[in-house]
Design a protein around this motif. Structure first.
Motif, PDB file in Angstrom:
ATOM      1  N   SER A  99       0.866  -1.096  -0.080  1.00  0.00           N
ATOM      2  CA  SER A  99      -0.017  -0.287  -0.068  1.00  0.00           C
ATOM      3  C   SER A  99       0.768   1.387   0.157  1.00  0.00           C
ATOM      4  O   SER A  99       0.434   2.245   0.108  1.00  0.00           O
ATOM      5  CB  SER A  99      -0.958  -0.066   1.241  1.00  0.00           C
ATOM      6  OG  SER A  99      -0.279   0.364   2.503  1.00  0.00           O
ATOM      7  N   VAL A 100       2.134   1.148  -0.399  1.00  0.00           N
ATOM      8  CA  VAL A 100       2.887   2.101  -0.180  1.00  0.00           C
ATOM      9  C   VAL A 100       3.757   2.200  -1.483  1.00  0.00           C
ATOM     10  O   VAL A 100       3.690   1.546  -2.031  1.00  0.00           O
ATOM     11  CB  VAL A 100       4.040   2.183   1.022  1.00  0.00           C
ATOM     12  CG1 VAL A 100       3.344   2.260   2.466  1.00  0.00           C
ATOM     13  CG2 VAL A 100       4.891   0.681   1.175  1.00  0.00           C
ATOM     14  N   GLY A 101       4.512   3.382  -1.541  1.00  0.00           N
ATOM     15  CA  GLY A 101       5.079   3.820  -2.870  1.00  0.00           C
ATOM     16  C   GLY A 101       4.272   3.967  -3.931  1.00  0.00           C
ATOM     17  O   GLY A 101       3.145   4.136  -3.960  1.00  0.00           O
ATOM     18  N   ARG A 102       4.568   3.824  -5.255  1.00  0.00           N
ATOM     19  CA  ARG A 102       3.699   3.987  -6.331  1.00  0.00           C
ATOM     20  C   ARG A 102       2.718   2.902  -6.576  1.00  0.00           C
ATOM     21  O   ARG A 102       1.753   2.995  -7.297  1.00  0.00           O
ATOM     22  CB  ARG A 102       4.601   4.124  -7.521  1.00  0.00           C
ATOM     23  CG  ARG A 102       5.306   5.531  -7.565  1.00  0.00           C
ATOM     24  CD  ARG A 102       6.044   5.713  -8.661  1.00  0.00           C
ATOM     25  NE  ARG A 102       7.121   6.811  -8.838  1.00  0.00           N
ATOM     26  CZ  ARG A 102       7.976   7.084  -9.645  1.00  0.00           C
ATOM     27  NH1 ARG A 102       8.150   6.426 -10.850  1.00  0.00           N
ATOM     28  NH2 ARG A 102       8.661   7.942  -9.394  1.00  0.00           N
ATOM     29  N   GLY A 103       2.937   1.804  -5.994  1.00  0.00           N
ATOM     30  CA  GLY A 103       1.938   0.642  -6.406  1.00  0.00           C
ATOM     31  C   GLY A 103       1.011   0.720  -5.429  1.00  0.00           C
ATOM     32  O   GLY A 103       0.023  -0.349  -5.490  1.00  0.00           O
ATOM     33  N   LYS A 104       0.637   1.932  -4.615  1.00  0.00           N
ATOM     34  CA  LYS A 104      -0.250   1.793  -3.605  1.00  0.00           C
ATOM     35  C   LYS A 104      -1.584   1.260  -4.126  1.00  0.00           C
ATOM     36  O   LYS A 104      -2.146   1.678  -5.186  1.00  0.00           O
ATOM     37  CB  LYS A 104      -0.321   2.946  -2.963  1.00  0.00           C
ATOM     38  CG  LYS A 104      -0.574   4.195  -3.722  1.00  0.00           C
ATOM     39  CD  LYS A 104      -0.536   5.568  -2.892  1.00  0.00           C
ATOM     40  CE  LYS A 104      -0.286   6.675  -3.812  1.00  0.00           C
ATOM     41  NZ  LYS A 104       0.226   7.750  -2.993  1.00  0.00           N
ATOM     42  N   VAL A 105      -2.197   0.276  -3.500  1.00  0.00           N
ATOM     43  CA  VAL A 105      -3.853  -0.141  -3.878  1.00  0.00           C
ATOM     44  C   VAL A 105      -4.748   0.290  -2.886  1.00  0.00           C
ATOM     45  O   VAL A 105      -5.939  -0.012  -3.434  1.00  0.00           O
ATOM     46  CB  VAL A 105      -3.622  -1.847  -4.026  1.00  0.00           C
ATOM     47  CG1 VAL A 105      -2.522  -2.240  -5.086  1.00  0.00           C
ATOM     48  CG2 VAL A 105      -3.186  -2.314  -2.707  1.00  0.00           C
ATOM     49  N   HIS A 106      -4.412   0.803  -1.806  1.00  0.00           N
ATOM     50  CA  HIS A 106      -5.181   1.480  -0.790  1.00  0.00           C
ATOM     51  C   HIS A 106      -4.424   2.428   0.045  1.00  0.00           C
ATOM     52  O   HIS A 106      -3.189   2.877  -0.300  1.00  0.00           O
ATOM     53  CB  HIS A 106      -6.005   0.363  -0.001  1.00  0.00           C
ATOM     54  CG  HIS A 106      -4.971  -0.470   0.718  1.00  0.00           C
ATOM     55  ND1 HIS A 106      -4.331  -1.566   0.281  1.00  0.00           N
ATOM     56  CD2 HIS A 106      -4.348  -0.444   1.857  1.00  0.00           C
ATOM     57  CE1 HIS A 106      -3.603  -2.264   1.137  1.00  0.00           C
ATOM     58  NE2 HIS A 106      -3.390  -1.335   2.230  1.00  0.00           N
ATOM     59  N   VAL A 107      -5.105   3.225   0.940  1.00  0.00           N
ATOM     60  CA  VAL A 107      -4.456   4.320   1.625  1.00  0.00           C
ATOM     61  C   VAL A 107      -3.296   3.899   2.376  1.00  0.00           C
ATOM     62  O   VAL A 107      -2.986   2.722   2.968  1.00  0.00           O
ATOM     63  CB  VAL A 107      -5.481   4.788   2.824  1.00  0.00           C
ATOM     64  CG1 VAL A 107      -4.751   5.802   3.454  1.00  0.00           C
ATOM     65  CG2 VAL A 107      -6.843   5.222   2.068  1.00  0.00           C
ATOM     66  N   PRO A 108      -2.105   4.476   2.175  1.00  0.00           N
ATOM     67  CA  PRO A 108      -0.962   4.116   2.624  1.00  0.00           C
ATOM     68  C   PRO A 108      -1.024   3.675   4.164  1.00  0.00           C
ATOM     69  O   PRO A 108      -1.534   4.654   4.830  1.00  0.00           O
ATOM     70  CB  PRO A 108       0.171   5.243   2.364  1.00  0.00           C
ATOM     71  CG  PRO A 108      -0.459   5.946   1.166  1.00  0.00           C
ATOM     72  CD  PRO A 108      -2.131   5.648   1.479  1.00  0.00           C
ATOM     73  N   SER A 109      -0.244   2.713   4.687  1.00  0.00           N
ATOM     74  CA  SER A 109      -0.286   2.619   6.041  1.00  0.00           C
ATOM     75  C   SER A 109       1.245   2.175   6.667  1.00  0.00           C
ATOM     76  O   SER A 109       1.965   1.593   5.972  1.00  0.00           O
ATOM     77  CB  SER A 109      -1.245   1.588   6.585  1.00  0.00           C
ATOM     78  OG  SER A 109      -1.168   1.070   7.777  1.00  0.00           O
ATOM     79  N   THR A 110       1.543   2.502   7.856  1.00  0.00           N
ATOM     80  CA  THR A 110       2.772   1.980   8.274  1.00  0.00           C
ATOM     81  C   THR A 110       2.780   0.533   8.401  1.00  0.00           C
ATOM     82  O   THR A 110       3.939  -0.054   8.581  1.00  0.00           O
ATOM     83  CB  THR A 110       3.065   2.806   9.713  1.00  0.00           C
ATOM     84  OG1 THR A 110       1.871   2.455  10.672  1.00  0.00           O
ATOM     85  CG2 THR A 110       3.385   4.270   9.431  1.00  0.00           C
ATOM     86  N   LYS A 111       1.829   0.000   8.611  1.00  0.00           N
ATOM     87  CA  LYS A 111       1.485  -1.642   8.556  1.00  0.00           C
ATOM     88  C   LYS A 111       2.298  -2.134   7.581  1.00  0.00           C
ATOM     89  O   LYS A 111       2.900  -3.339   7.919  1.00  0.00           O
ATOM     90  CB  LYS A 111       0.111  -2.083   8.920  1.00  0.00           C
ATOM     91  CG  LYS A 111      -0.598  -1.697  10.227  1.00  0.00           C
ATOM     92  CD  LYS A 111      -1.949  -2.122  10.106  1.00  0.00           C
ATOM     93  CE  LYS A 111      -2.739  -1.284   9.663  1.00  0.00           C
ATOM     94  NZ  LYS A 111      -4.264  -1.649   9.672  1.00  0.00           N
ATOM     95  N   ASP A 112       2.603  -1.653   6.228  1.00  0.00           N
ATOM     96  CA  ASP A 112       3.299  -2.233   5.134  1.00  0.00           C
ATOM     97  C   ASP A 112       4.553  -1.943   5.034  1.00  0.00           C
ATOM     98  O   ASP A 112       5.200  -2.351   4.267  1.00  0.00           O
ATOM     99  CB  ASP A 112       2.312  -1.825   4.144  1.00  0.00           C
ATOM    100  CG  ASP A 112       1.273  -2.611   3.495  1.00  0.00           C
ATOM    101  OD1 ASP A 112       1.266  -4.063   3.874  1.00  0.00           O
ATOM    102  OD2 ASP A 112       0.682  -2.427   2.639  1.00  0.00           O
TER     103      ASP A 112
END
Length: 161
Positions: A99-112
């Motif tokens: 979910s982070v970087g350009r490939g994000k598929v949903h809201v970015p989260s520190t969990k990823d």
């Protein structure tokens, strides 16, 4: 220092800077097939350019780490890995889209994130924004261009430990 680049366009002076003994390069590669790679990047010609610059880095003896990110089912990640090894790349990692970087598929989260953000690393974006890692772009901590790198603080970063 590791410099992350899509290796789409590399100027001669960048190759010269990359020869510094404390500099290594990192990039992403998505497939050994141009159409698949370009489906991910959204840029026609990106496969040929990135692959040619990977070859340049190897030939120049510049330490290079390549990450293959699986973005869609059926993507030729195993074949891409084999292609890179054949080219002489020694460090190849395969990962999934997050979910982070350009490939994000949903809201970015520190969990990823891996939990090592700002642990001896930082990312300086082209606009000067400093983030604790290349995947933690949503965790801006300051701007090296406007504030100076010494003024940027990582103490407020909430990445998991």
């Amino acid at each position: 220092m590791q410099v992350y680049s899509n290796l789409y366009r590399v100027k001669l002076e960048h190759w010269q800077l990359s020869k510094h003994p404390k500099v290594s390069l990192a990039t992403s590669y998505y497939s050994d097939v141009a159409e698949e790679h370009e489906q991910v990047t959204g840029r026609k010609g990106s496969h040929a350019a990135t692959r040619a610059n990977i070859i340049q880095a190897v030939q120049r003896g510049i330490p290079l780490q390549v990450g293959i990110v699986e973005v869609f089912g059926g993507q030729r990640t195993a074949e891409a890995r084999e292609d890179l090894l054949t080219l002489g790349v020694r460090t190849v990692n395969v990962d999934r889209v997050r979910s982070v970087g350009r490939g994000k598929v949903h809201v970015p989260s520190t969990k990823d994130l891996c939990g090592r953000c700002a642990d001896g690393r930082a990312t300086v974006m082209t606009d000067g924004t400093v983030t604790p890692c290349v995947l933690g772009r949503f965790l801006g901590t300051g701007n090296a261009r406007t504030e100076g790198l010494g003024a940027v603080s990582f103490f407020s970063v909430g990445a998991p430990a």
